[in-house]
Motif scaffolding. Sequence first.
Motif, PDB file in Angstrom:
ATOM      1  N   PRO A   1     -22.346  16.913  43.263  1.00  0.00           N
ATOM      2  CA  PRO A   1     -22.028  17.252  42.092  1.00  0.00           C
ATOM      3  C   PRO A   1     -22.958  16.681  41.041  1.00  0.00           C
ATOM      4  O   PRO A   1     -23.572  15.525  41.347  1.00  0.00           O
ATOM      5  CB  PRO A   1     -20.600  16.280  41.865  1.00  0.00           C
ATOM      6  N   TYR A   2     -23.124  17.271  39.910  1.00  0.00           N
ATOM      7  CA  TYR A   2     -23.885  16.483  38.638  1.00  0.00           C
ATOM      8  C   TYR A   2     -23.083  16.582  37.475  1.00  0.00           C
ATOM      9  O   TYR A   2     -22.478  17.605  36.980  1.00  0.00           O
ATOM     10  CB  TYR A   2     -25.231  17.522  38.591  1.00  0.00           C
ATOM     11  N   GLN A   3     -23.042  15.548  36.356  1.00  0.00           N
ATOM     12  CA  GLN A   3     -22.338  15.418  35.391  1.00  0.00           C
ATOM     13  C   GLN A   3     -23.544  15.591  34.277  1.00  0.00           C
ATOM     14  O   GLN A   3     -24.311  14.843  34.109  1.00  0.00           O
ATOM     15  CB  GLN A   3     -21.929  13.847  35.301  1.00  0.00           C
ATOM     16  N   HIS A   4     -22.898  16.340  33.290  1.00  0.00           N
ATOM     17  CA  HIS A   4     -23.805  16.793  32.202  1.00  0.00           C
ATOM     18  C   HIS A   4     -23.313  15.987  31.091  1.00  0.00           C
ATOM     19  O   HIS A   4     -22.617  14.933  31.304  1.00  0.00           O
ATOM     20  CB  HIS A   4     -23.438  18.447  31.828  1.00  0.00           C
ATOM     21  N   GLU A   5     -24.247  15.977  29.945  1.00  0.00           N
ATOM     22  CA  GLU A   5     -24.056  15.091  28.837  1.00  0.00           C
ATOM     23  C   GLU A   5     -22.727  15.197  28.132  1.00  0.00           C
ATOM     24  O   GLU A   5     -22.323  14.249  27.617  1.00  0.00           O
ATOM     25  CB  GLU A   5     -25.030  15.342  27.686  1.00  0.00           C
ATOM     26  N   ASP A   6     -22.193  16.267  28.157  1.00  0.00           N
ATOM     27  CA  ASP A   6     -20.819  16.493  27.684  1.00  0.00           C
ATOM     28  C   ASP A   6     -19.502  15.762  28.514  1.00  0.00           C
ATOM     29  O   ASP A   6     -18.352  16.181  28.362  1.00  0.00           O
ATOM     30  CB  ASP A   6     -20.646  17.872  27.209  1.00  0.00           C
ATOM     31  N   GLY A   7     -19.939  15.596  29.600  1.00  0.00           N
ATOM     32  CA  GLY A   7     -18.869  14.934  30.541  1.00  0.00           C
ATOM     33  C   GLY A   7     -18.529  15.919  31.670  1.00  0.00           C
ATOM     34  O   GLY A   7     -17.716  15.484  32.719  1.00  0.00           O
ATOM     35  N   SER A   8     -18.882  17.087  31.515  1.00  0.00           N
ATOM     36  CA  SER A   8     -18.667  18.115  32.477  1.00  0.00           C
ATOM     37  C   SER A   8     -19.475  18.125  33.861  1.00  0.00           C
ATOM     38  O   SER A   8     -20.308  17.575  33.671  1.00  0.00           O
ATOM     39  CB  SER A   8     -18.684  19.654  31.740  1.00  0.00           C
ATOM     40  N   TYR A   9     -18.800  18.701  34.820  1.00  0.00           N
ATOM     41  CA  TYR A   9     -19.594  18.564  36.112  1.00  0.00           C
ATOM     42  C   TYR A   9     -20.080  19.950  36.605  1.00  0.00           C
ATOM     43  O   TYR A   9     -19.286  20.913  36.176  1.00  0.00           O
ATOM     44  CB  TYR A   9     -18.586  17.949  37.253  1.00  0.00           C
ATOM     45  N   SER A  10     -21.054  20.077  37.219  1.00  0.00           N
ATOM     46  CA  SER A  10     -21.491  21.253  38.041  1.00  0.00           C
ATOM     47  C   SER A  10     -22.077  20.804  39.410  1.00  0.00           C
ATOM     48  O   SER A  10     -22.360  19.444  39.490  1.00  0.00           O
ATOM     49  CB  SER A  10     -22.361  22.144  37.191  1.00  0.00           C
ATOM     50  N   PHE A  11     -22.402  21.865  40.292  1.00  0.00           N
ATOM     51  CA  PHE A  11     -22.967  21.545  41.520  1.00  0.00           C
ATOM     52  C   PHE A  11     -24.451  22.163  41.359  1.00  0.00           C
ATOM     53  O   PHE A  11     -24.644  23.178  41.206  1.00  0.00           O
ATOM     54  CB  PHE A  11     -22.180  22.128  42.596  1.00  0.00           C
TER      55      PHE A  11
END
Length: 493
Positions: A84-94
């Motif tokens: 998992p990776y958290q973006h600046e807006d707080g959302s996550y992606s893989f």
Amino acid sequence: MKKVRLLVFFCLLAGLAPAGMAEEVRRITLDEAILTARTRSVDAAVALNELRTAYWTYRTYRADLLPEVNFNATAPSYRKSYSPYQHEDGSYSFVRNNYMQMNGEISIDQNIWLTGGTLSLNTSLDYLKQLTGTRYNRFMSIPVALTLSQPIFATNTIKWNRRIEPVRYAEAKAAFISATENVAMTAINYYFSLLLSKENISIAEQNLANAEKLYEVAKAKREMGQISKNDLLQLELNLLNARSSLTDCESDYKSNMFKLRAFLDIEEDVTLEPVVPDAIPSALVSYDDVLEKARANNSFAKNIRRRQLEADYEVAKAKGNQREIMLYAQIGYTGTSERFGEAYDRLKDNQVVEVGFKIPILDWGKRRGKVKVSESNRDVVRSRLRKEQMEFDQNIFILVERFNNQRRQLEISLRADTIARQRYDTNVETFMIGKISTLDLNDSQVSKDESRQAYINQLYLYWNYYYQLRSVALWDFSSNKGIDADIEAIVRR
């Protein structure tokens, strides 16, 4: 015809030779039996293996006090996965990871005796290779780093081991020497059992020969009317009893022969002939002297000391577990680069200091209860040790008294054996001329047999008490020197 005779002769020879060669008669003295038992018996092998276990346990403890060089490596570690990776807006992606990693570390670790911590000198190298996306290689080196790991307020296990393990090893060495003396006592027991069986056979054979002779004389006297029919029947009954007694003695002799041979690990086709010891160890002992040597040398004294230390250690460990504080510190240098050689250039400081702690705020008295339990157990151990010490001293007092008394008993039994034998020989001659009855003759025979058996038994008790003293005090009282052994040579042979 001649060939047939030769064939029959060789067949008989082949059949009889093994039977004739099977029996080997070997005279054996008490000293030889003891020496053989110390080197060949199963009991001696068990004692030696227990000593080896204690020796290598002690060697392992000693090795823990020395610097230890270790090499740790991972070569390689490959990963192809999503994380998992958290973006600046707080959302996550893989994101996909596809890389290979290798690392290696050499460290010199030393336990600190005084504080119970560990000091390490390290050097390490890490390699990372990215296999997808922006491909690259990366090296990170730590040419040198000094690391300290130190528990605060915890029990110093190294310090306690330095107090306990030498005592444990000294206990094992003393126990081994005592075990060899116990092997000697077992050999003495088997030896005198066989010796007494042999003496019983000699007595039974002599009694049978005398009974046969007396019965023949009695039959002649009966024909002349010089004795009654009742006396003749009594002598015939004596003859039958003598034959039955000889059979029982032979069976008992074979049984004791088997036991001694098995204990000494001697072949079954060997017939042992024990010899009555013509000399005994001369020693005068006192209770105070034996007690002093036993407390200094016997494994029991080391056992008491070890158990006291172990009980104290459990209390200290319970108190140390009431709070946990760990100090971790590392200083050194590090460098990174995409190339191996440059990873050791332009090094930077690498410093890490961590203090972690765990202190219970509310545990409902659990840790304090463990301290109280360990303290109660220590008090129980101390009470038991006092009781065991009293019993140990008491047993030594009884043993010394029995040994000192046994020499006098042995002299008395030897004199009684001589008198009983002379009395029986005189009564046999007197009966031959009709001056005494069969009852008097039987009484003198019983006295003769019992006196001889009593002498052998008293001789056995003397040797047994003497080796008990040796086993307890680990001291040779006849030569007035300690019983010692080259433990290193014994373990390595």
